[in-house]
Design an enzyme around this catalytic site. Structure first.
Site, short mmCIF file in Angstrom:
data_model
loop_
_atom_site.label_atom_id
_atom_site.label_comp_id
_atom_site.label_asym_id
_atom_site.label_seq_id
_atom_site.Cartn_x
_atom_site.Cartn_y
_atom_site.Cartn_z
N ASN A 159 -37.91 16.47 20.86
CA ASN A 159 -37.34 17.31 19.81
C ASN A 159 -36.01 17.88 20.32
O ASN A 159 -35.98 18.58 21.31
CB ASN A 159 -38.30 18.45 19.46
CG ASN A 159 -37.84 19.19 18.21
OD1 ASN A 159 -36.66 19.51 18.07
ND2 ASN A 159 -38.76 19.46 17.31
N ASN A 163 -20.83 13.48 27.18
CA ASN A 163 -20.84 12.14 27.79
C ASN A 163 -19.51 11.74 28.40
O ASN A 163 -19.43 10.78 29.14
CB ASN A 163 -21.27 11.10 26.75
CG ASN A 163 -20.32 11.04 25.58
OD1 ASN A 163 -19.74 12.05 25.18
ND2 ASN A 163 -20.15 9.87 25.01
N THR A 189 0.27 -26.74 0.77
CA THR A 189 -1.14 -26.84 1.14
C THR A 189 -1.47 -28.19 1.79
O THR A 189 -2.33 -28.27 2.67
CB THR A 189 -2.04 -26.63 -0.10
OG1 THR A 189 -1.54 -27.44 -1.18
CG2 THR A 189 -2.03 -25.18 -0.55
N ASN A 212 -7.93 -25.67 -10.88
CA ASN A 212 -8.22 -25.99 -9.48
C ASN A 212 -8.43 -24.72 -8.67
O ASN A 212 -7.56 -23.84 -8.64
CB ASN A 212 -7.03 -26.79 -8.90
CG ASN A 212 -7.18 -27.06 -7.41
OD1 ASN A 212 -8.30 -27.19 -6.92
ND2 ASN A 212 -6.07 -27.14 -6.71
N ARG A 237 3.19 -10.51 -1.76
CA ARG A 237 2.87 -9.47 -2.76
C ARG A 237 1.93 -8.39 -2.23
O ARG A 237 1.73 -7.37 -2.87
CB ARG A 237 2.29 -10.14 -4.02
CG ARG A 237 3.35 -10.86 -4.84
CD ARG A 237 2.74 -11.75 -5.89
NE ARG A 237 1.88 -10.98 -6.81
CZ ARG A 237 0.92 -11.54 -7.56
NH1 ARG A 237 0.71 -12.84 -7.50
NH2 ARG A 237 0.20 -10.79 -8.36
N ASP A 248 -7.83 -16.72 1.58
CA ASP A 248 -7.63 -15.60 0.64
C ASP A 248 -8.51 -15.75 -0.60
O ASP A 248 -8.27 -15.11 -1.61
CB ASP A 248 -6.16 -15.49 0.25
CG ASP A 248 -5.63 -16.72 -0.49
OD1 ASP A 248 -6.40 -17.69 -0.65
OD2 ASP A 248 -4.45 -16.70 -0.89
N LYS A 306 -2.15 -11.40 5.11
CA LYS A 306 -2.99 -11.22 3.92
C LYS A 306 -4.47 -11.45 4.21
O LYS A 306 -5.31 -10.65 3.79
CB LYS A 306 -2.52 -12.16 2.81
CG LYS A 306 -3.46 -12.15 1.62
CD LYS A 306 -2.84 -12.67 0.36
CE LYS A 306 -2.82 -14.16 0.29
NZ LYS A 306 -2.45 -14.62 -1.07
N SER A 319 -32.65 27.53 25.29
CA SER A 319 -31.52 27.54 24.36
C SER A 319 -30.26 27.98 25.07
O SER A 319 -30.28 28.87 25.90
CB SER A 319 -31.77 28.52 23.23
OG SER A 319 -32.94 28.20 22.58
N ARG A 336 -23.19 5.87 14.47
CA ARG A 336 -22.08 5.03 14.93
C ARG A 336 -22.62 3.82 15.70
O ARG A 336 -23.81 3.73 15.99
CB ARG A 336 -21.14 5.87 15.78
CG ARG A 336 -20.36 6.91 14.93
CD ARG A 336 -19.52 7.81 15.80
NE ARG A 336 -18.65 7.05 16.67
CZ ARG A 336 -18.13 7.51 17.81
NH1 ARG A 336 -18.42 8.74 18.22
NH2 ARG A 336 -17.35 6.75 18.54
#
Ligand code: UD1
Ligand code: CA
Length: 450
Positions: A359, A368, A81, A169, A15, A105, A22, A405, A315
């Site tokens: 700074n 990089n 099961t 259950n 499903r 699940d 799943k 700069s 990140r």
């Protein structure tokens, strides 16, 4: 008490309508299987056996990534099961103690509930986790006599009277491992589904004069995921619980419903989180930090007194020391930003070390990646990186140094030096006026002739 886990994760999950098995669909940044493994891990199991089937290769990878000592066994055909649990027999052949069966699940069974089951298993042969269902639907029903669990009857096989039972259950079972496999040997598949039901072990145990009982928990803990809609419900349930827990722990969430947390998010007391912040996996924020609106964090550590965002992206491998500043449209990846350093605007700092109180000017980029390899940038303490500096890695800027700069820095800069690496400015007096007059005259001629 010695414990081992058997986590059933072989089912297809039809499903879900997905190529992904799943149990690997994520909730709060981690596959739901990992939520189940993490809950089980609080019992400090000796063995963790994951029963995989559909997508076994991917399931194995995810299980091992979380716990490299986990054993994955493959159930080639999903015959029920009971049959699934039987696949763990070899992996547990030398194990003496209690086996706990969990479902991959069913991600939210709490450590407290599992501890309650272990407690009950000290005096009862088979312990089942049950819950009072608001809508018992197709769950297996627990047939009780007083505190004794007599048997579990699956919905398909139940009589009208049994279907009226609301104690259901969850699927979680605790039982001595040797006894569990012994009982499973006696399970047949003569039932409405033609499956080997794990649930049949209760009736078998009682017939042998063994004891069985049910421990109960809140229905929310037994929430199973079978569809994308239930996945979304599970995500929402996780998020609202995790937000509430953080607030109880002294974290301010200005707009809790807009903050998304991962399974393992840790945030210290008196940290303030503004609206619309996303926490991916592996984030730790210390006490007294401030995460401003629309920031996105994953795999990073933020120390006390740091102010992040608005619109910051941290990140994996971003390590921010105390009292650092990471401002708007700044991305930090695999980089240490030392105490008091500031990266306030529009910068990319990746594979880098930024020294204390440095700074970093607006628009600075650590270049990089050369197209093949990644290289490191070192930025010394108390240095001042001018706006729009390109730091072409590998490169190092010494302590107390400056870059002008717009510089493109390709070689190392000594401590306390000023590095300028840009075209010198040329000035031509009166030239701007002359150029303008010429262009205006040109435009006037064009308009006359058209
Ligand atoms: C099962 C229980 C039912 C309980 C319900 C709770 C049985 C016979 N029934 O029913 O009493 O109320 O869970 O959700 O146990 N699995 C395998 N291999 C298999 C079969 C299943 O690994 O051969 C795994 C599935 O991937 C899933 C779990 O076991 O994670 C439960 O299987 P499922 O088919 O969903 O059982 P239910 O019919 O829901
Ligand atoms: Ca199910």
């Amino acid at each position: 008490m010695n414990t081992s886990l058997i986590i059933l994760a072989a089912g297809k999950g039809t499903r879900m309508n997905s190529d992904l098995p799943k149990v690997l669909h994520p909730i709060a940044g981690d596959p739901m299987l990992i939520h189940a493994m993490a809950a089980g891990a609080t019992l400090e199991p000796i063995h963790t056996v994951v029963v995989a089937g559909h997508g076994a290769e991917e399931v194995t990878k995810a299980a091992i990534a979380y716990d490299e000592e986990a054993t994955v066994v493959v159930q080639a055909e999903q015959l029920g099961t009971g049959h699934a649990v039987a696949q763990a027999r070899d992996a547990l052949k030398d194990f003496e103690g209690t086996a706990i069966v969990l479902y991959g699940d069913t991600p939210f069974v709490s450590p407290e509930t599992l501890a309650n089951m272990m407690q009950a298993a000290q005096s009862t042969d088979v312990v089942v986790l049950g819950f009072e269902a608001a809508d018992a639907g197709r769950y297996g029903r627990l047939v009780m006599e007083g505190t004794s669990l007599e048997r579990i009857v699956e919905f398909k096989d139940a009589s009208e009277a049994e279907r009226a039972i609301t104690l259901c259950n969850s699927g979680v079972i605790a039982c001595n491992a040797a006894l569990l496999f012994d009982l499973i040997d006696a399970v047949g598949n003569d039932n409405a589904s033609g499956e080997y039901y794990l649930t049949d072990i209760i009736g078998l145990a009682r017939a042998r004069g063994l004891s069985a009982t049910a421990v109960t928990c809140d229905e929310a803990e037994t929430l199973g995921v079978n569809s994308r809609a239930q996945l979304a419900e599970a995500e929402a349930a996780f998020q609202s619980r995790a937000r509430a827990t953080l607030m109880e722990d002294g974290v301010t969430l200005q707009a809790p419903d807009t903050v998304f947390l991962a399974r393992d998010t840790v945030i210290g007391r008196d940290t303030l989180v503004e609206p619309n912040v996303f926490f991916g996996a592996g984030v730790t924020v210390e006490s007294g930090a401030h995460i401003r609106a629309f920031s996105h964090l994953e795999g990073c550590h933020v120390s006390r007194g740091a102010v992040i965002g608005p619109y910051a992206r941290l990140r994996p491998g971003a390590e921010l020391a105390e009292n650092t500043r990471v401002g708007n449209f700044v991305e930090i990846k695999n980089a240490t930003v030392s105490e008091g350093a500031k990266v306030n605007h529009l910068s990319y700092v990746g594979d880098a070390f930024v020294g204390a109180h440095a700074n970093i000017g607006a628009g600075t980029i650590t270049c990089n990646y050369d197209g093949v390899m990644k290289h490191h940038t070192h930025i010394g303490a108390h240095s001042f990186i001018g706006s729009n500096t390109m730091l072409v890695a590998p490169v190092s800027v010494g302590d107390g140094a400056m870059t002008g700069s717009g510089s493109v820095i390709t070689s190392d800069v000594e401590p306390d030096a000023l590095a300028l690496a840009r075209a010198p400015q040329v000035e031509k007096p009166g030239m701007a006026r002359k150029l303008m007059d010429k262009l205006k005259a040109q435009k006037a001629r064009q308009q006359r002739s058209s």
